[in-house]
Scaffold this motif. Sequence first.
Motif, mmCIF file in Angstrom:
data_model
loop_
_atom_site.group_PDB
_atom_site.id
_atom_site.type_symbol
_atom_site.label_atom_id
_atom_site.label_comp_id
_atom_site.label_asym_id
_atom_site.label_seq_id
_atom_site.Cartn_x
_atom_site.Cartn_y
_atom_site.Cartn_z
ATOM 1 N N ASP A 1 -2.056 6.317 3.898
ATOM 2 C CA ASP A 1 -0.775 6.043 4.639
ATOM 3 C C ASP A 1 -0.064 7.475 3.994
ATOM 4 O OD1 ASP A 1 -2.092 3.582 5.474
ATOM 5 O OD2 ASP A 1 -1.729 2.542 3.250
ATOM 6 N N ALA B 1 1.684 1.614 10.293
ATOM 7 C CA ALA B 1 1.387 2.572 8.689
ATOM 8 C C ALA B 1 1.193 1.665 7.096
ATOM 9 C CB ALA B 1 2.534 3.363 9.295
ATOM 10 N N THR B 2 1.667 0.393 7.306
ATOM 11 C CA THR B 2 1.076 -0.699 5.869
ATOM 12 C C THR B 2 0.107 -1.371 6.104
ATOM 13 O OG1 THR B 2 3.195 -1.709 6.416
ATOM 14 C CG2 THR B 2 3.824 0.870 4.653
ATOM 15 N N TRP C 1 -8.015 5.063 2.703
ATOM 16 C CA TRP C 1 -6.495 3.710 3.833
ATOM 17 C C TRP C 1 -5.151 4.730 2.988
ATOM 18 C CZ3 TRP C 1 -5.333 2.847 7.931
ATOM 19 C CH2 TRP C 1 -6.441 1.749 9.015
ATOM 20 N N ARG D 1 -2.800 -4.278 9.114
ATOM 21 C CA ARG D 1 -2.369 -3.350 10.209
ATOM 22 C C ARG D 1 -2.209 -4.072 10.892
ATOM 23 N NH1 ARG D 1 -1.683 0.961 6.626
ATOM 24 N NH2 ARG D 1 -3.061 0.643 5.103
ATOM 25 N N ASN E 1 -7.967 -3.405 1.049
ATOM 26 C CA ASN E 1 -7.254 -3.123 2.544
ATOM 27 C C ASN E 1 -7.767 -3.612 3.326
ATOM 28 O OD1 ASN E 1 -5.038 -1.272 0.278
ATOM 29 N ND2 ASN E 1 -5.431 0.168 1.446
#
Length: 325
Positions: free
Chosen positions: A16, A93-94, A12, A97, A128
């Motif tokens: 990113d 994108a951050t 991730w 999600r 994440n």
Amino acid sequence: MAGDDDGPKLAWALFDTIIAQSERDRRTNPWATDNNDELRYQPDFETLSVLLGVPIFLGSVSQSGLLAIAVDVWISYELRRAGFHPDAVWPRATTPRVLPRSLALFAERIPVQLRDQVVARYDHQNGNISKSVAAPATARILGKNYVKQVDVVISDWSTGPELLISTKRMDASYSNNALNRVEESYGDAKNLRLRHPLAALGFVFALSSGIYTKNRNLVPKLKDLLSKLGQEDDAYHAVMLVMPDYVSVMAEQPTDAVGLAAEMRENIDAVIARIPVVGILLDESPHDIAPATFFEKMIVRVLNNTPVDFHEPARALRNTAAKAK
């Protein structure tokens, strides 16, 4: 090799950064006219090629699911390129999600000190992967008869789902699983269509070029089934076949993950430069299930099914390219 716990975290972080670089360096209108003066969507295959190399670089290919996530990340990136709001497209994108746009707007408008506390409440992380109810790790959508995890979504509380895309990848066991994956998708399509008839419904099948050495005779049948899957009145509005050429890079020695996290913190750009670039066999996707056709159908359907004051940036990009004809 990256461990089971480290793989998603590292992947991730790389995903990113790759996306952030692409969004910074490729700020061009994805719509343009072709040689026949037809308005066409132009996918960013260069970014997809790098994203697909991340699992190979980490030594996490068939078992980790990271190849499928790479495709999801690319599709959501393309929808943002097309002008849809970043908070409305999932996966975002951050982290987190999946986050309702209204909640993101609320967090943006409160004082910074309070904002950090609010975000900490809904953005609980574990590698994440969010475990929060308000910001879950994946989008789970209620269909007519059952809840279905959907890989790429455009949605908001005020509108409900506007776009739903399911992705499948196949890079092994072609004769046993490939046809089953396509056949199962028929039931998933009907389940979602019956509850969300106005949502643009799409299916993406990432099929490794390895099928040509393992089971070449299966390819025409798969292409035929995928084409028909996008022609049924109660199935998908659009279907995409994308064929990564893993064969030339899968044999490479994967990067040793020991110390990789520290190296990424020091110079992640240098790490990304070592990621193998996976080729895409564009000529193997017939026009009706080609990536460009898929994005055109899905984007236009969302725009046609919403008022003119919705998704104005997406409309502006397409209209600008149309006026330039």
